[in-house]
Design a protein around this motif. Structure first.
Motif, PDB file in Angstrom:
ATOM      1  N   ASN A 138      -8.547   2.869 -23.361  1.00 39.83           N
ATOM      2  CA  ASN A 138      -6.962   2.449 -23.673  1.00 39.83           C
ATOM      3  C   ASN A 138      -6.285   2.694 -24.985  1.00 39.83           C
ATOM      4  OD1 ASN A 138      -6.929   1.091 -21.326  1.00 39.83           O
ATOM      5  ND2 ASN A 138      -8.322  -0.791 -22.058  1.00 39.83           N
ATOM      6  N   THR A 139      -7.423   3.016 -25.997  1.00 40.27           N
ATOM      7  CA  THR A 139      -6.799   3.217 -27.234  1.00 40.27           C
ATOM      8  C   THR A 139      -7.095   4.431 -27.756  1.00 40.27           C
ATOM      9  OG1 THR A 139      -9.022   2.652 -28.245  1.00 40.27           O
ATOM     10  CG2 THR A 139      -7.286   0.765 -28.047  1.00 40.27           C
ATOM     11  N   LEU A 140      -7.577   5.432 -26.932  1.00 41.31           N
ATOM     12  CA  LEU A 140      -8.163   6.762 -27.183  1.00 41.31           C
ATOM     13  C   LEU A 140      -6.698   7.678 -27.783  1.00 41.31           C
ATOM     14  CD1 LEU A 140      -9.942   9.188 -27.385  1.00 41.31           C
ATOM     15  CD2 LEU A 140      -9.352   9.631 -24.963  1.00 41.31           C
ATOM     16  N   GLU A 141      -5.586   7.479 -27.211  1.00 37.73           N
ATOM     17  CA  GLU A 141      -4.500   8.379 -27.429  1.00 37.73           C
ATOM     18  C   GLU A 141      -4.148   7.975 -28.866  1.00 37.73           C
ATOM     19  OE1 GLU A 141      -3.574  10.406 -25.630  1.00 37.73           O
ATOM     20  OE2 GLU A 141      -2.208  11.045 -27.290  1.00 37.73           O
ATOM     21  N   GLY A 142      -4.002   6.670 -29.311  1.00 37.51           N
ATOM     22  CA  GLY A 142      -3.969   6.473 -30.783  1.00 37.51           C
ATOM     23  C   GLY A 142      -4.939   7.090 -31.799  1.00 37.51           C
TER      24      GLY A 142
END
Ligand SMILES: Cc1cc2nc3c(=O)[nH]c(=O)nc-3n(C[C@H](O)[C@H](O)[C@H](O)COP(=O)(O)O)c2cc1C
Length: 377
Positions: A80-84
């Motif tokens: 869920n946080t990978l893009e950031g």
């Protein structure tokens, strides 16, 4: 070697060229967005460290699971946080492409906050003990987080096995678990060594380091001879680190103490150079054990205006490869750049303890001695 060389001369670290021998150590700022995501405050913090020209920057402790948080606004790395995290790497590298940008991976273990789920690996107390199956699952999560870190574009991971968090708790001689994670030094190192091996296979050239507390100052803790001992005796740590190095670790980042229990060991205070000298000895000891291995030393902020000279001395003597600064990178993120060109402008850490208090109180962390910098920048 003189100060200019320390800051300006590129060096080889674990086979990689770095612009200088100064590392910004991991410093939690407790400022993540929803679900442990990378927020604007986090982007700004690492942009300022990128501008500072550090040779190595280690991103603060990032949890491998939202299920184990030491800080209420701690960072989490998952799908869920990978893009950031991709954005974080891109924005850092756009400013400072030559540094090694490493992410520290953690499982809080017994040091998870009450809002999360404290769990223990060993020890005789009320904190629920992890089963073998749970540790297997946490081991797999470390591997997954390492793969995500490689995917995000980091140069490597640093497995947090220090300061009393799960990886470090497992290393303790008091860890007498009867399963594959306790007893022998090899078993105690199993989870961390496995995380290193997973990271090394995540991407060609991807780096894996490990941060350890060589001596914790606790009965049965890291750096003692056994469950009943408190006096420093390092042979067990040598064996455990041998297993970790054997798994392919590129470097060891040598710290000491458990901030929640023996804070002055981790963060020596003003006027007590003795604790700082212990850090120098610990790094040198690890260099002597594993002569070809890259080593980062800790607690250099304690040295204040003498820190650069201490670093030169230790590097020249072969006792460490890179000097790590924690509190100093909050006090002045531009420290390396100023050391090279405007040493008189450096805001030296006053060792006031303000940042540690904020962290302890679960508040967003910043330097309180130089507040004009604003939150963590
Ligand atoms: C506010 C604060 C946050 C910290 N966060 C981390 C962290 O995320 N990971 C870690 O390994 N150590 C962490 N530390 C420890 C520092 O990296 C460092 O080891 C310690 O401050 C001593 O080094 P220094 O004298 O250079 O500050 C933290 C320390 C402080 C004060």
């Amino acid at each position: 070697m003189n100060i200019i060389n320390l800051v300006r001369s590129p060096a080889v670290f674990a086979g990689r060229l770095i612009p200088n021998r100064l590392a910004a150590q991991a410093m939690e700022i407790n400022s993540a967005g929803r679900g442990g995501s990378v927020s604007q405050a986090v982007l700004a913090r690492y942009a300022s460290l990128a501008s500072g020209g550090w040779g190595i920057v280690v991103v603060e402790a990032v949890s491998i699971t939202a299920g184990s948080l030491a800080r209420v606004n701690g960072l989490v790395l998952d799908a869920n946080t990978l893009e950031g995290f991709r954005r974080l790497v891109d924005s850092f590298k756009a400013i400072h492409p030559d540094a090694l940008f490493i992410i520290q991976l953690t499982h809080a273990g017994r040091l998870a906050g009450k809002f999360s789920r404290p769990v223990s690996a060993c020890g005789d107390d009320a904190v629920p003990r992890l089963s073998t199956a749970e540790l297997d699952a946490i081991r797999a999560l470390h591997g997954e987080a390492a793969r995500l870190s490689a995917d995000a574009g980091f140069d490597g991971v640093e497995i947090k096995a220090c300061h009393g968090y799960l990886g470090g708790e497992l290393l303790r001689p008091m860890n007498d678990r009867a399963d594959a994670y306790g007893g022998s030094a090899e078993n105690r190192a199993r989870l961390v060594a496995s995380a290193v091996a997973d990271a090394k296979s995540a991407r060609a050239g991807f780096m894996a380091g490990v941060r350890v507390s060589l001596y914790e100052g606790l009965r049965g803790g890291c750096g003692t001879a056994g469950a009943g001992d408190v006096i420093e005796e390092l042979s067990g740590m040598r064996a455990a680190l041998g297993a970790i190095v054997g798994a392919g670790a590129d470097y060891l980042n040598v710290s000491a103490g458990v901030p929640a229990l023996t804070p002055h060991l981790t963060r020596p205070v003003k006027g007590n150079a003795f604790d700082l000298y212990h850090h120098f000895r610990y790094a040198r000891t690890v260099k002597e054990w594993f002569p070809g291995l890259a080593v980062i030393g800790s607690a250099y902020s304690t040295g204040g205006e003498s820190a650069a000279a201490y670093a030169e001395e230790n590097i020249a003597a072969g006792g460490v490869d890179v000097a790590g600064f924690g509190r100093q990178n909050l006090a002045d993120p531009l420290f390396p750049r100023k050391l090279a060109s405007a040493p008189g402008d450096i805001d030296y850490c006053t060792l006031c303890g303000g940042c540690s208090k904020l962290l302890k109180n679960q508040e967003a962390v910043r330097c309180t001695a130089y507040p004009r910098r604003g939150p963590a920048a």
